[in-house]
Design a protein around this motif. Structure first.
Motif, PDB file in Angstrom:
ATOM      1  N   LYS A 176      23.986 -30.915  23.200  1.00 18.11           N
ATOM      2  CA  LYS A 176      24.731 -32.011  23.184  1.00 18.11           C
ATOM      3  C   LYS A 176      24.312 -33.164  24.231  1.00 18.11           C
TER       4      LYS A 176
ATOM      5  N   PHE B  95      33.578 -42.877  18.216  1.00 20.81           N
ATOM      6  CA  PHE B  95      34.405 -41.745  18.416  1.00 20.81           C
ATOM      7  C   PHE B  95      35.570 -41.897  19.424  1.00 20.81           C
ATOM      8  N   ARG B  96      35.239 -42.552  20.464  1.00 24.19           N
ATOM      9  CA  ARG B  96      36.117 -42.592  21.568  1.00 24.19           C
ATOM     10  C   ARG B  96      37.388 -43.217  21.398  1.00 24.19           C
TER      11      ARG B  96
ATOM     12  N   ARG C 291      30.175 -38.519  30.999  1.00 21.08           N
ATOM     13  CA  ARG C 291      30.106 -37.227  30.947  1.00 21.08           C
ATOM     14  C   ARG C 291      28.602 -36.627  31.389  1.00 21.08           C
TER      15      ARG C 291
ATOM     16  N   SER D  10      32.636 -27.874  22.266  1.00 16.22           N
ATOM     17  CA  SER D  10      31.785 -29.125  22.319  1.00 16.22           C
ATOM     18  C   SER D  10      31.688 -29.932  23.846  1.00 16.22           C
TER      19      SER D  10
ATOM     20  N   GLN E 279      27.142 -33.292  30.005  1.00 11.43           N
ATOM     21  CA  GLN E 279      26.174 -33.259  28.888  1.00 11.43           C
ATOM     22  C   GLN E 279      24.723 -33.420  29.185  1.00 11.43           C
TER      23      GLN E 279
ATOM     24  N   TYR F 181      30.440 -38.358   8.792  1.00 10.50           N
ATOM     25  CA  TYR F 181      31.925 -38.853   8.488  1.00 10.50           C
ATOM     26  C   TYR F 181      31.242 -39.284   6.892  1.00 10.50           C
TER      27      TYR F 181
ATOM     28  N   SER G 266      29.232 -41.043  15.288  1.00 11.26           N
ATOM     29  CA  SER G 266      30.190 -42.047  14.876  1.00 11.26           C
ATOM     30  C   SER G 266      29.113 -43.442  15.589  1.00 11.26           C
TER      31      SER G 266
ATOM     32  N   LYS H 114      23.159 -32.800  18.943  1.00  3.69           N
ATOM     33  CA  LYS H 114      24.093 -33.805  18.818  1.00  3.69           C
ATOM     34  C   LYS H 114      23.600 -34.841  19.805  1.00  3.69           C
TER      35      LYS H 114
HETATM   36  C1  PBG Z   1      34.136 -34.698  22.711  1.00  2.00           C
HETATM   37  C2  PBG Z   1      33.355 -35.037  21.439  1.00  2.00           C
HETATM   38  C3  PBG Z   1      32.633 -36.352  21.370  1.00  2.00           C
HETATM   39  C4  PBG Z   1      31.977 -36.042  20.029  1.00  2.00           C
HETATM   40  C5  PBG Z   1      32.458 -35.039  19.471  1.00  2.00           C
HETATM   41  N1  PBG Z   1      33.197 -34.376  20.269  1.00  2.00           N
HETATM   42  C6  PBG Z   1      32.553 -37.610  22.194  1.00  2.00           C
HETATM   43  C7  PBG Z   1      32.151 -37.116  23.614  1.00  2.00           C
HETATM   44  O1  PBG Z   1      31.563 -36.064  24.004  1.00  2.00           O
HETATM   45  O2  PBG Z   1      31.955 -37.982  24.626  1.00  2.00           O
HETATM   46  C8  PBG Z   1      31.174 -37.418  19.564  1.00  2.00           C
HETATM   47  C9  PBG Z   1      31.303 -37.362  18.010  1.00  2.00           C
HETATM   48  C10 PBG Z   1      30.940 -38.784  17.474  1.00  2.00           C
HETATM   49  O3  PBG Z   1      30.452 -39.611  18.291  1.00  2.00           O
HETATM   50  O4  PBG Z   1      31.019 -38.773  16.163  1.00  2.00           O
HETATM   51  N2  PBG Z   1      33.959 -33.417  23.034  1.00  2.00           N
END
Ligand code: PBG
Ligand code: ZN
Length: 332
Positions: free
Chosen positions: A204, A213-214, A226, A174, A230, A322, A283, A257
């Motif tokens: 992504k 999520f964080r 990021r 990811s 990303q 979730y 999330s 995503k």
């Molecule tokens: C990290 C990762 C993230 C998520 C999944 N893997 C967060 C990010 O890239 O900052 C997000 C998942 C979510 O928000 O449910 N590689």
């Protein structure tokens, strides 16, 4: 003559005919959501005596190994298609050493789940470094603060081998590094895991919807963001290129995503991808619906099922959510 004064009934086309009653509507539904379409993301944390509730994601937990096993059993019982495991180590460092430790938290949890539920559902491992690095970025850094792409690839290949060794049925990178799928494929093949598929987080986006999520994964970047790896939410063509590159590098499945704000991307990828397409209901999407429902502003269960239907309608075969266990129960 009828009440409208016309010979024939008017209007002739009456789409409402097929909406009269649940049985007819069910018969003509174009899209279905089944429990096996759903994948449950789960968090397991090293060194906690009890599960820890995630405040921004009501109903979700940082699990202990034991509570993770119980939750995975419930998912399997409900008929969920798979789980996606995220680990939170007790110690972090610059290079994320715990990520490929054979006795790291995710590896131990993968062994537990592979043994417990590996026949009932697909046990997948998220493959990234942000939960493991002290700086919270998805790979080791160059002196200038950018993630060192090619050094990160070596780390990812090692993590993939450790996860496969521990029993991951699928690894899911990811981190959005260039060449990560090829590096991981080579690493898996070298280590004797040619049969382990790669689910690539291909498109992504750098999204605000990852906020909760964080907290859950304790992987927020300590500085910066990021956007250097990303994708920019403005771009479509770039997503199709990322998918094409990942497929060319050997991705067995691809993911888009986040989902809800990117269903146009899901639909475009689903139209053209030669491999199965997943989408991640992230999330922030979960938190928004939970928060609105808590205030009585939205019908929670209807909103959950409606959004999952939308993902399927856009063309995703698998939806990471979730709500997977709960939705699977509702769907049965
Ligand atoms: C990290 C990762 C993230 C998520 C999944 N893997 C967060 C990010 O890239 O900052 C997000 C998942 C979510 O928000 O449910 N590689
Ligand atoms: Zn990451």
């Amino acid at each position: 003559m009828n009440t409208t004064g016309h010979e024939a009934a008017f209007p002739v086309a009456r789409p409402r005919r097929l909406r009269r009653g649940p049985a007819l509507r069910r018969l003509v539904a174009e899209t279905r959501v089944a429990p096996e379409n759903l994948v449950l993301p789960m968090f397991v944390k090293e060194g906690i005596p009890e599960p820890v509730a995630i405040s921004s994601m009501p109903g979700q937990f940082q699990h202990t190994r034991d509570s993770l096993r119980r939750a995975a059993h419930e998912a399997a019982e409900a008929g969920v298609g798979g789980v996606m495991l995220f680990g939170i180590p007790a110690r972090k460092d610059e290079r994320g050493s715990a990520a490929d430790d054979p006795h790291g938290i995710v590896q131990e949890a993968l062994r537990d789940l592979a043994k417990d539920v590996g026949d009932a559902l697909v046990v997948m491992a998220d493959l990234c470094l942000c939960e493991y690095t002290s700086h919270g970025h998805c790979g080791p850094l160059e002196a200038n603060g950018h993630v060192d792409n090619d050094l990160t690839l070596e780390r990812y290949a090692a993590i993939a081998a450790a996860q496969a060794e521990a029993g991951a049925a699928v690894v899911a990178p990811s981190g959005m590094m260039d060449g990560q799928v090829a590096a991981i494929r080579a690493g898996l093949d070298r280590a004797g895991y040619a049969q382990v598929p790669i689910l690539a987080y291909a498109a992504k986006y750098a999204s605000s919807f990852y906020g909760p999520f964080r907290e859950a994964a304790e992987g927020a970047p300590r500085f910066g963001d990021r956007s250097g790896y990303q994708q920019d939410p403005a771009n479509v063509r770039e997503a199709l290129r990322e998918v094409a590159l990942d497929v060319a590098e050997g991705a067995d499945m691809v993911m888009v995503k986040p989902g809800l704000a990117y269903l146009d991307i899901v639909a475009k990828v689903a139209e053209t991808s030669p491999v199965p397409v997943s989408a991640y209901q992230v999330s922030g999407e979960y938190a928004m619906i939970e928060a609105a429902a808590e205030r009585g502003w939205i019908d929670r269960e209807r909103a959950i099922l409606e959004t999952l239907t939308s993902y399927r309608r856009a063309g995703a075969e698998q939806v990471l959510t979730y709500w997977a266990t709960e939705a699977a129960r509702l769907l049965r």
